[in-house]
Design a protein around this motif. Structure first.
Motif, PDB file in Angstrom:
ATOM      1  N   THR A 244     -25.600 -80.446  56.782  1.00 39.96           N
ATOM      2  CA  THR A 244     -26.770 -80.825  55.987  1.00 39.96           C
ATOM      3  C   THR A 244     -27.410 -79.579  55.378  1.00 39.96           C
ATOM      4  O   THR A 244     -27.424 -78.515  55.996  1.00 39.96           O
ATOM      5  CB  THR A 244     -27.750 -81.604  56.894  1.00 39.96           C
ATOM      6  N   PHE A 245     -27.905 -79.737  54.151  1.00 38.57           N
ATOM      7  CA  PHE A 245     -28.548 -78.632  53.423  1.00 38.57           C
ATOM      8  C   PHE A 245     -29.925 -79.104  53.000  1.00 38.57           C
ATOM      9  O   PHE A 245     -30.059 -80.116  52.314  1.00 38.57           O
ATOM     10  CB  PHE A 245     -27.694 -78.299  52.189  1.00 38.57           C
ATOM     11  N   ILE A 246     -30.965 -78.391  53.423  1.00 35.42           N
ATOM     12  CA  ILE A 246     -32.332 -78.786  53.050  1.00 35.42           C
ATOM     13  C   ILE A 246     -33.042 -77.564  52.475  1.00 35.42           C
ATOM     14  O   ILE A 246     -33.052 -76.504  53.103  1.00 35.42           O
ATOM     15  CB  ILE A 246     -33.116 -79.303  54.276  1.00 35.42           C
ATOM     16  N   GLU A 247     -33.625 -77.714  51.283  1.00 37.45           N
ATOM     17  CA  GLU A 247     -34.314 -76.569  50.668  1.00 37.45           C
ATOM     18  C   GLU A 247     -35.709 -76.974  50.211  1.00 37.45           C
ATOM     19  O   GLU A 247     -35.875 -78.025  49.584  1.00 37.45           O
ATOM     20  CB  GLU A 247     -33.496 -76.057  49.479  1.00 37.45           C
ATOM     21  N   ASN A 248     -36.690 -76.137  50.492  1.00 35.59           N
ATOM     22  CA  ASN A 248     -38.079 -76.321  50.037  1.00 35.59           C
ATOM     23  C   ASN A 248     -38.558 -77.756  50.209  1.00 35.59           C
ATOM     24  O   ASN A 248     -39.043 -78.370  49.262  1.00 35.59           O
ATOM     25  CB  ASN A 248     -38.222 -75.928  48.557  1.00 35.59           C
ATOM     26  N   SER A 249     -38.410 -78.299  51.389  1.00 31.26           N
ATOM     27  CA  SER A 249     -38.766 -79.708  51.592  1.00 31.26           C
ATOM     28  C   SER A 249     -39.591 -79.892  52.854  1.00 31.26           C
ATOM     29  O   SER A 249     -39.600 -79.033  53.740  1.00 31.26           O
ATOM     30  CB  SER A 249     -37.494 -80.556  51.677  1.00 31.26           C
ATOM     31  N   TYR A 250     -40.267 -81.047  52.904  1.00 30.19           N
ATOM     32  CA  TYR A 250     -41.050 -81.424  54.077  1.00 30.19           C
ATOM     33  C   TYR A 250     -40.321 -82.572  54.761  1.00 30.19           C
ATOM     34  O   TYR A 250     -39.973 -83.564  54.111  1.00 30.19           O
ATOM     35  CB  TYR A 250     -42.444 -81.891  53.631  1.00 30.19           C
ATOM     36  N   ILE A 251     -40.100 -82.447  56.043  1.00 29.14           N
ATOM     37  CA  ILE A 251     -39.449 -83.524  56.805  1.00 29.14           C
ATOM     38  C   ILE A 251     -40.416 -83.920  57.927  1.00 29.14           C
ATOM     39  O   ILE A 251     -40.827 -83.072  58.722  1.00 29.14           O
ATOM     40  CB  ILE A 251     -38.102 -83.052  57.430  1.00 29.14           C
ATOM     41  N   GLY A 252     -40.763 -85.205  57.976  1.00 29.37           N
ATOM     42  CA  GLY A 252     -41.747 -85.679  58.950  1.00 29.37           C
ATOM     43  C   GLY A 252     -41.193 -85.768  60.367  1.00 29.37           C
ATOM     44  O   GLY A 252     -40.150 -85.199  60.695  1.00 29.37           O
ATOM     45  N   LEU A 253     -41.895 -86.551  61.204  1.00 27.68           N
ATOM     46  CA  LEU A 253     -41.496 -86.696  62.606  1.00 27.68           C
ATOM     47  C   LEU A 253     -40.317 -87.665  62.733  1.00 27.68           C
ATOM     48  O   LEU A 253     -40.197 -88.590  61.933  1.00 27.68           O
ATOM     49  CB  LEU A 253     -42.671 -87.279  63.409  1.00 27.68           C
ATOM     50  N   HIS A 254     -39.496 -87.477  63.759  1.00 30.11           N
ATOM     51  CA  HIS A 254     -38.445 -88.429  64.128  1.00 30.11           C
ATOM     52  C   HIS A 254     -37.519 -88.800  62.968  1.00 30.11           C
ATOM     53  O   HIS A 254     -37.205 -89.983  62.787  1.00 30.11           O
ATOM     54  CB  HIS A 254     -39.072 -89.726  64.676  1.00 30.11           C
TER      55      HIS A 254
END
Ligand code: UD1
Ligand code: MG
Length: 449
Positions: free
Chosen positions: A292-302
């Protein structure tokens, strides 16, 4: 008064690259920017960045800072020549001059401070950082006489015996600038590289001191891609260790990379081959990866995100994404939604508890709460010139293989028939179908040709 000079004019021949060496990056930031960021922590009066090879490109890469003044060294005749050019360009050579090689990127402000303190306390002419390396290959060897430095001999000028000396020059110097300027023009290039060496100043100045520092990777100089990769490994190890001590699990640490700015909450599991870049925040109890690749992002709970890519987006709480989905910039997925496999979302807002489970493209759209988007749904958002918006109200049920030709607005609780191409807006509570009626011709035989 403290001035800093950063040597960044060289080509970096051993990098075998069209990019100037100091613009190569580790963990997303160039070598030069790292050295600048580290020295501005000392609050110097001025930072001189000496550029030469592809100077415009190098100067253009630096983020704005009023204290920075660029000095051009052209041609580049060696590190000593760079400082000769500086001394000529600046009228008042006064106070302390801290000289940093632009290719020693992991130097910490605390270590620089130690050097400045030693320099001040002993009223030195020059003090520099040394370290002992098991394999000193490539570095200048430092020879002491009593408490002072006698001379520095570069790798290419060493005889067999000198080469065995493991005390090396880290490329970080503090000078009494006034005294330096009195001898700087004496430097010659009578050595095997035909370069003017800054390191020859130790023999010309009286009070030459060394601060020996234990090498923990901070002093690694970068001359080739093997050393570049070593530095990347050093920095990645320390980032991941910080997160592990804060409660993050890495399943296969070596296969992951994490930016320095990333924030990761407790009990997050980072699966193999996962890359978290830029200013990303991941809240507690998520499982991210594998692949997985995640850039400049917000990821919440669970949240659970597997085999997917997320750029510049917000993923709120309790959301599953993947495998194999692509969330493109400026998207917001609201809580308790599900994005399944092979789904592409761009510049769109997805309401709470909505589902896009299979094979869809949703672009420039606003989708309400608790709406189900059937497999293969596509927004045709581009008319060849402009992008248009699709709006789908809450509690809707979109049949498989629906195409929305944007701009288009559907009301709430709308149902679309599978395989429909929707071109007209609809009101709340409608059934919307657009497809030709099925015809069954019984006992039909193909004509013989
Ligand atoms: C240099 C030191 C060496 C030390 C090592 C530490 C000299 C002569 N040698 O060797 O003793 O152990 O760093 O990493 O200084 N540069 C200029 N102008 C020039 C030449 C170079 O600005 O004309 C810049 C380069 O861009 C680079 C830095 O100076 O950022 C160092 O140059 P480099 O060629 O890498 O020197 P090293 O061989 O590593
Ligand atoms: Mg070097």
């Amino acid at each position: 008064m403290l001035s800093v000079a950063i040597l960044a004019a060289g080509k970096g021949t051993r990098m075998e690259s069209s990019l100037p060496k100091v613009l190569h990056k580790i963990s997303g930031k160039s070598l030069l920017q790292r050295v600048i960021d580290s020295c501005v922590e000392l609050n110097p009066n001025k930072v001189f960045v000496i550029t030469g090879h592809k100077s415009k490109q190098v100067q253009g890469s630096i983020s704005d800072n009023k204290k920075i003044q660029f000095i051009t060294q052209d041609p580049q005749l060696g590190t000593g020549h760079a400082i000769q050019v500086l001394c000529r360009a600046v009228k008042k050579n006064e106070g302390k001059l801290l000289v940093l090689n632009g290719d020693v990127p992991l130097i910490k402000p605390e270590t620089l401070n130690k050097l400045l303190n030693l320099h001040d306390s002993k009223n030195a002419d020059i003090s520099l950082i040394t370290t002992r390396k098991k394999n000193p290959y490539g570095y200048g060897r430092v020879f002491l006489k009593g408490d002072f430095i006698d001379r520095i001999v570069e790798e290419k000028d060493c005889n067999k015996q000198e080469r065995e000396n493991q005390l090396v020059n880290a490329g970080i110097y503090c000078f009494n600038w006034d005294n330096l300027s009195k001898i700087i023009n004496i430097l010659q290039s009578n050595n095997n590289q035909k370069e003017i060496y800054l390191t020859d100043t130790v023999s010309l100045l009286k009070n030459s001191l060394n601060l020996e520092v234990k090498d923990n990777g901070e002093l690694q100089g970068i001359n080739n891609r093997i050393q570049l990769s070593k530095c990347e490994e050093n920095i990645q190890n320390s980032i991941k260790e910080k997160h592990m001590l804060n409660g993050v699990t890495f399943i296969n640490k070596a296969s992951c990379s994490i930016s320095e700015e990333a924030e990761i909450g407790k009990d997050v599991i980072v699966e193999a081959n996962t890359h978290i870049r830029g200013s990303t925040k991941i809240n507690s109890n998520c499982v991210i990866g594998p692949n997985t690749f995640i850039e400049n992002s917000y990821i919440g709970l669970h949240c659970e995100i597997s085999n997917s890519t997320v750029y510049d987006s917000q993923i709120m709480d309790n959301i599953k994404i993947g495998p194999y989905s692509h969330i493109r910039p400026n998207s917001k997925i609201s809580s308790n939604s599900k994005i399944g496999n092979f789904v592409e979302i761009k510049n769109s807002q997805i309401g709470e508890e909505s589902k896009l489970n299979h094979l869809s493209y949703i672009g420039d759209s606003i989708i309400g709460k608790s709406t189900n988007i059937g497999a293969g749904t596509i927004t045709a958002n581009f008319d060849g010139k402009k992008k248009h918006q699709t709006r789908i109200g809450k509690n809707s049920s979109i049949g498989a293989n629906t195409v929305f030709v944007a701009p288009i607005t559907l009301g709430e609780s709308v149902t679309t028939g599978a395989g429909s191409v929707i071109t007209k807006d609809s009101k709340d509570n409608s059934l919307v179908i657009s497809r030709s009626k099925q015809v069954n011709i019984e006992n039909w035989k193909r004509k013989k040709s």
